[in-house]
Scaffold this motif. Structure first.
Motif, PDB file in Angstrom:
ATOM      1  N   ASP A 235       0.847  -1.035  -0.091  1.00 20.09           N
ATOM      2  CA  ASP A 235       0.605   0.074  -0.058  1.00 20.09           C
ATOM      3  C   ASP A 235       1.090   0.995   0.180  1.00 20.09           C
ATOM      4  N   PHE A 236       0.522   2.419  -1.094  1.00 19.98           N
ATOM      5  CA  PHE A 236       1.473   4.170  -0.980  1.00 19.98           C
ATOM      6  C   PHE A 236      -0.127   4.618  -0.845  1.00 19.98           C
ATOM      7  N   ARG A 237       0.567   5.752   0.161  1.00 19.72           N
ATOM      8  CA  ARG A 237       0.599   7.201   0.116  1.00 19.72           C
ATOM      9  C   ARG A 237       0.972   8.216  -0.592  1.00 19.72           C
ATOM     10  N   LEU A 238       0.329   8.219  -1.474  1.00 18.34           N
ATOM     11  CA  LEU A 238       0.674   9.450  -2.463  1.00 18.34           C
ATOM     12  C   LEU A 238       0.867  10.726  -1.813  1.00 18.34           C
ATOM     13  N   ASP A 292      -3.369  10.380 -14.786  1.00 22.29           N
ATOM     14  CA  ASP A 292      -3.235  10.861 -16.230  1.00 22.29           C
ATOM     15  C   ASP A 292      -1.926   9.988 -16.005  1.00 22.29           C
ATOM     16  N   MET A 293      -2.741   8.348 -16.653  1.00 16.95           N
ATOM     17  CA  MET A 293      -1.649   6.855 -16.634  1.00 16.95           C
ATOM     18  C   MET A 293      -0.947   7.385 -17.880  1.00 16.95           C
ATOM     19  N   GLU A 294      -1.479   7.651 -19.299  1.00 20.66           N
ATOM     20  CA  GLU A 294      -1.647   7.469 -20.371  1.00 20.66           C
ATOM     21  C   GLU A 294       0.144   8.625 -21.035  1.00 20.66           C
ATOM     22  N   ASN A 295      -0.169   9.335 -20.730  1.00 20.45           N
ATOM     23  CA  ASN A 295       0.942  10.408 -20.320  1.00 20.45           C
ATOM     24  C   ASN A 295       1.991  10.737 -19.614  1.00 20.45           C
ATOM     25  N   ARG A 296       2.015  10.002 -17.823  1.00 20.04           N
ATOM     26  CA  ARG A 296       2.636  10.313 -17.059  1.00 20.04           C
ATOM     27  C   ARG A 296       2.839   8.972 -16.447  1.00 20.04           C
ATOM     28  N   LYS A 297       3.464   8.089 -17.128  1.00 20.11           N
ATOM     29  CA  LYS A 297       3.062   6.858 -16.364  1.00 20.11           C
ATOM     30  C   LYS A 297       4.212   6.974 -15.597  1.00 20.11           C
ATOM     31  N   GLN A 298       5.550   7.088 -16.810  1.00 17.12           N
ATOM     32  CA  GLN A 298       6.990   7.870 -15.837  1.00 17.12           C
ATOM     33  C   GLN A 298       7.099   7.909 -14.397  1.00 17.12           C
ATOM     34  N   ASP A 299       6.169   9.030 -14.434  1.00 18.74           N
ATOM     35  CA  ASP A 299       6.505   9.681 -12.987  1.00 18.74           C
ATOM     36  C   ASP A 299       6.005   9.417 -12.512  1.00 18.74           C
ATOM     37  N   PHE A 300       4.614   8.671 -11.922  1.00 18.15           N
ATOM     38  CA  PHE A 300       4.175   7.775 -11.243  1.00 18.15           C
ATOM     39  C   PHE A 300       4.964   6.465 -10.739  1.00 18.15           C
ATOM     40  N   GLU A 301       5.594   5.925 -11.335  1.00 16.02           N
ATOM     41  CA  GLU A 301       6.714   4.816 -11.494  1.00 16.02           C
ATOM     42  C   GLU A 301       8.172   5.458 -10.532  1.00 16.02           C
ATOM     43  N   LYS A 302       7.857   6.423 -11.270  1.00 17.47           N
ATOM     44  CA  LYS A 302       9.084   7.327 -10.142  1.00 17.47           C
ATOM     45  C   LYS A 302       9.079   7.949  -8.742  1.00 17.47           C
ATOM     46  N   GLN A 303       7.676   8.426  -8.435  1.00 18.98           N
ATOM     47  CA  GLN A 303       7.520   8.758  -7.580  1.00 18.98           C
ATOM     48  C   GLN A 303       7.124   7.590  -6.224  1.00 18.98           C
ATOM     49  N   LEU A 304       6.294   5.814  -6.855  1.00 20.04           N
ATOM     50  CA  LEU A 304       6.622   5.047  -5.993  1.00 20.04           C
ATOM     51  C   LEU A 304       7.868   4.579  -5.977  1.00 20.04           C
ATOM     52  N   ASP A 305       8.807   4.702  -6.931  1.00 17.99           N
ATOM     53  CA  ASP A 305      10.384   4.656  -6.524  1.00 17.99           C
ATOM     54  C   ASP A 305      10.559   5.059  -5.565  1.00 17.99           C
ATOM     55  N   LYS A 306      10.251   6.112  -5.834  1.00 15.82           N
ATOM     56  CA  LYS A 306      10.646   7.164  -4.365  1.00 15.82           C
ATOM     57  C   LYS A 306      10.548   6.856  -2.880  1.00 15.82           C
ATOM     58  N   GLN A 307       9.144   6.487  -2.991  1.00 15.81           N
ATOM     59  CA  GLN A 307       8.797   6.271  -1.679  1.00 15.81           C
ATOM     60  C   GLN A 307       9.389   4.777  -1.512  1.00 15.81           C
ATOM     61  N   LEU A 308       9.411   3.709  -2.249  1.00 15.23           N
ATOM     62  CA  LEU A 308       9.991   2.778  -1.432  1.00 15.23           C
ATOM     63  C   LEU A 308      10.783   2.843  -1.351  1.00 15.23           C
ATOM     64  N   ARG A 360      18.293   0.493  -4.386  1.00 20.13           N
ATOM     65  CA  ARG A 360      17.083   0.896  -5.043  1.00 20.13           C
ATOM     66  C   ARG A 360      16.122   0.342  -6.269  1.00 20.13           C
ATOM     67  N   PRO A 361      14.813   0.046  -6.054  1.00 16.95           N
ATOM     68  CA  PRO A 361      13.883  -0.513  -6.610  1.00 16.95           C
ATOM     69  C   PRO A 361      13.624   0.339  -7.843  1.00 16.95           C
ATOM     70  N   HIS A 362      13.069  -0.180  -9.118  1.00 12.92           N
ATOM     71  CA  HIS A 362      12.767  -0.024  -9.638  1.00 12.92           C
ATOM     72  C   HIS A 362      11.281  -0.894 -10.052  1.00 12.92           C
ATOM     73  N   ILE A 363      10.367   0.218 -10.069  1.00 14.08           N
ATOM     74  CA  ILE A 363       8.437  -0.333 -10.560  1.00 14.08           C
ATOM     75  C   ILE A 363       8.676  -0.431 -11.456  1.00 14.08           C
ATOM     76  N   GLU A 364       7.816  -0.923 -12.335  1.00 19.15           N
ATOM     77  CA  GLU A 364       6.807  -1.256 -13.438  1.00 19.15           C
ATOM     78  C   GLU A 364       5.376  -1.549 -13.687  1.00 19.15           C
ATOM     79  N   ILE A 365       4.955  -0.653 -13.747  1.00 17.95           N
ATOM     80  CA  ILE A 365       3.031  -1.650 -13.943  1.00 17.95           C
ATOM     81  C   ILE A 365       2.805  -1.811 -15.358  1.00 17.95           C
ATOM     82  N   ARG A 366       3.103  -3.110 -14.892  1.00 16.39           N
ATOM     83  CA  ARG A 366       2.491  -3.446 -16.127  1.00 16.39           C
ATOM     84  C   ARG A 366       1.422  -3.296 -16.603  1.00 16.39           C
ATOM     85  N   ASP A 367      -0.491  -3.531 -14.854  1.00 16.75           N
ATOM     86  CA  ASP A 367      -1.187  -3.245 -15.192  1.00 16.75           C
ATOM     87  C   ASP A 367      -2.070  -2.467 -14.982  1.00 16.75           C
TER      88      ASP A 367
END
Lengths: 372, 366
Positions: A235-238, A292-308, A360-367
């Motif tokens: 679970d994450f809280r952004l 906006d997952m379509e355009n900003r997926k990278q940002d989203f993943e980076k944010q999760l990486d940072k928090q993790l 250093r986690p690198h999350i890749e969201i697949r689905d």
């Protein structure tokens, strides 16, 4: 001659012990739960044994016996005097330890009988109870079933979603013997009348209780231990300004089911340095906000990486503070920095407290499920 | 003079008999022994022990090729004269007899600890001696058939061991050559006990029908043996930490104990029970070879009276004396030490001696 041979074989058969030594299941006291806690008596412990009752006339489905003794064998003698049948230790499913006891004493020598006698089952699960073992075992089980079955089931299901480690008796043996790790085991407590897994209890090199981590931290520990056979739920809280939330909800969860690890070890420095890259493949299972997952997926993943990464950093700092290495980073130290390892092998956890571990986690969201 | 022709065995039977003789009780303790001697590089020592065994096996066969119809018992008096030759023969007879005794008393003590703690040693001994008697009585061909049967009968056992491989920890094997190569070489000595059994070629070669392929046969037997020893050791090392292996007396059985199935527990008990026929082949082969020596020495043709004497002695011994694990360990250490001299050094010496002997003989004739 033939006749003599047959006679000889028949005489030998008379000696076989075979069927005269049998046990009826109703007459057997099969221990399912073995417990240990403090006692008022100096140098002694309270031993618990729970066994199922098969007798039709009995009301309760299981029976809990306890005895105050100095050793497990001594306790067995006392408990045998209360047993209705022959006591059998080969089916132990659960070993319960009181947290108060673990704070004072290393119980490893006292479990010796479980390891030494090959008849005993070493695939039993280990559990630390926050509070009194007596009260814990006395929980109301009317709507649950036999205590020796229910508790391991709760622990197993919690482990399956990443809420706690899964330490069997043989794992505990390994963790105590192995100089490269410190022991960890599931922790439970009794909340009103419900039994609940609160996370993982961490023991230090001496086998004493050091600290507890909660269920989410346990998931991270499992990731560090590479025990990711089951999909872990995180679970994450952004942060709100990142989401620009309109409805003020910023929670989300992902399911992790595949992690690739890459490890870099640096032995040249004074202290051991370790860097682990985790390539994490995950699916979003819950997201309480629009993004906006379509355009900003990278940002989203980076944010999760940072928090993790921050979470991992905090967790490892927590370990280092009490000189604990439940993740077994000592394995890398031994494997890649053997000359240095030889000098420090007897107190690795102390050295680990000074080491630098970076995750250093690198999350890749697949689905995302069926909606953005 | 085709003295052993009545009891000829095929190459296949020869391989299985050697292989199953090699697989004795050593497989239970080998992971601990190499961990004690070498540490986590112990598996390399096993490989080196295998190579050494192969070299000596080839020398043995090379030596035997010059005497295709004689066992070592007949060759030695030729080489060294009657008195010295027969003295060495007596040593060999004692060596094989003690080997058989160590294996049978060892397996009885393991069975007592793991699966039948209440049965008296005497009872187990009597039961084990029935197949030993029946197989040994008939000689080499029957022994080989038995070995072949046991091979088929226990084919599932390596698979059961392999099934414990989950949760293997590769980092346990790093770094390779951690203490240097000389340290690994020192550990080779401890692994040789587990390969012991190929020296039976000294005695089984005359029985072999297809003598051309004897070298191939002995190497295949060694390789089959290596396969089991190495996989057991690698799995033990990957599942247990070094400290833990040193704590187990029989790490292989502890390994099997970790198997978890929904219904069955303690799979080491069926494993151990089905392993008994394998161990008994070691007993049978060593026993038969020592009896063969006695009959050669006394110039009798029937070995069965001597067989009865040995079995009776074992039975009586099992009533009055129960060896502890420590005693067994000490005796088998002595035996291993002796076997290194008798099998390795002596074989190489004998091979060198035979070269000189034959050259000298040719010159004498010419």
């Amino acid at each position: 001659m033939k006749y003599l041979q047959i006679m000889f074989i028949l005489i030998l058969l008379l000696w076989t012990t075979g069927c005269d030594d049998f046990l009826l299941i109703e007459e057997v006291d099969t221990i399912i739960v073995f417990g240990l806690d403090t006692s008022d008596k100096e140098g002694a412990f309270t031993f618990f044994e729970a066994s199922p009752v098969f007798s039709e006339t009995a009301d309760k489905k299981y029976n809990i016996k306890k005895a105050v003794a100095h050793s497990a064998r001594e306790a067995r003698n006392i408990l045998n005097a209360q047993a209705t049948g022959h006591t059998v230790g080969g089916k132990i499913q659960l070993v319960i330890l009181g947290k108060n006891l673990l704070k004072e004493k290393n119980i490893y020598p006292h479990l010796d009988v479980l390891f030494r006698d090959p008849k005993n089952e070493i695939n039993a699960r280990m559990l630390v109870v926050d509070g009194d073992v007596d009260q814990f075992l006395g929980a109301d089980m009317k709507d649950k079933g036999r205590i020796g079955i229910v508790i391991p089931d709760i622990m197993r299901t919690t482990h399956r979603v990443g809420g706690t480690v899964d330490t069997l008796l043989l794992d505990y043996h390994r963790q105590m013997m192995d100089k490269r790790v410190t022991p960890s085991m599931s922790e439970m407590t009794k909340m009103e009348d419900e039994l609940i897994v609160t996370g993982t209890a961490l023991l230090n090199r001496e086998g004493l209780y050091a600290q507890s981590i909660n269920r989410r931290e346990s998931s991270l520990l499992l990731m560090l231990q590479r025990q990711t056979n089951n999909p872990l739920s995180l679970d994450f809280r952004l942060p709100e300004d990142f989401v620009k939330a309109e409805n003020e909800r910023t929670e989300m969860s992902i399911n992790i089911d595949n992690i690739n690890y890459e490890t870099q070890v640096n032995c040249d420095q004074e202290n051991f340095e370790l860097m682990i890259d985790m390539d994490i493949k995950g699916d979003i299972t819950q997201k309480l906000f629009y993004f906006d997952m379509e355009n900003r997926k990278q940002d989203f993943e980076k944010q999760l990486d940072k928090q993790l990464a921050e979470d991992f950093e905090k967790l490892i700092a927590k370990f280092q503070q009490d000189e604990l290495d439940p993740a077994g980073f000592g394995r890398y130290a031994k494997a890649y920095c053997y000359p240095q390892w030889k000098k420090i092998k007897n107190d690795w956890p102390k050295d680990f407290a000074k080491s630098k571990v970076t995750i250093r986690p690198h999350i890749e969201i697949r689905d995302y499920g069926v909606q953005y | 003079m085709q003295k052993y022709a009545y009891n000829q065995i095929s190459l296949m039977q020869y391989i299985f008999l050697l292989y199953k003789t090699q697989l004795g009780i050593g497989v239970f303790t080998l992971p601990r022994i190499v961990a004690e001697d070498v540490g986590h590089d112990g598996w390399i020592s096993i490989l080196l022990g295998y190579m050494l065994s192969n070299i000596v096996s080839i020398l043995v066969i090379k030596l035997m090729e010059k005497h295709p119809d004689q066992t070592l018992y007949e060759i030695l008096p030729c080489f060294f004269g009657k008195w010295v030759g027969n003295l060495i023969n007596i040593i060999l007879i004692l060596f094989t007899l003690i080997g058989a005794s160590i294996v049978i008393f060892g397996i009885i003590s393991i069975v007592q600890v793991w699966s039948m703690p209440k049965s008296h040693q005497f009872v187990l001994m009597l039961l084990f001696l029935v197949p030993v008697y029946l197989v040994t009585k008939q000689g080499v061909r029957n022994m080989s058939n038995y070995a072949q049967f046991v091979f088929l009968f226990t084919m599932w056992q390596p698979l059961l061991i392999m099934s414990t491989i989950y949760d293997a920890e590769i980092l346990n094997f790093l770094p390779i050559f951690s203490e240097g190569i000389p340290h690994v070489l020192e550990g080779v000595r401890g692994t040789l006990f587990s390969f012991m059994g190929f020296e039976m070629s000294f005695f089984l070669y005359p029985f072999l029908k297809d003598k051309k392929h004897a070298i191939r046969g002995v190497i295949i037997a060694n390789t089959l043996c290596l396969n089991i020893l190495l996989s057991v050791t690698l799995i033990c090392f990957s599942k247990f930490s070094q400290e833990e292996i040193l704590d187990f007396i029989w790490p292989t059985l502890n390994l099997l104990k970790t198997i978890q199935t929904p219904v069955l527990e303690r799979l080491e008990i069926p494993f151990l029970s089905f392993y008994l026929p394998v161990v008994l082949i070691s007993v049978v082969t060593y026993l038969y070879i020592s009896l063969l020596g006695i009959t050669t020495l006394t110039k009798k043709s029937n070995h069965i009276p001597y067989l009865w004497i040995v079995l009776l002695a074992w039975t009586i011994l099992s009533i009055f004396y129960t060896p502890s694990i420590n005693t067994l360990g000490i005796v088998s250490d002595w035996w291993t030490e002796a076997s290194i001299y008798i099998v390795f050094y002596f074989s190489v010496f004998l091979w060198g001696y035979s070269l000189i002997y034959h050259r000298w003989q040719k010159r004498g004739l010419g």
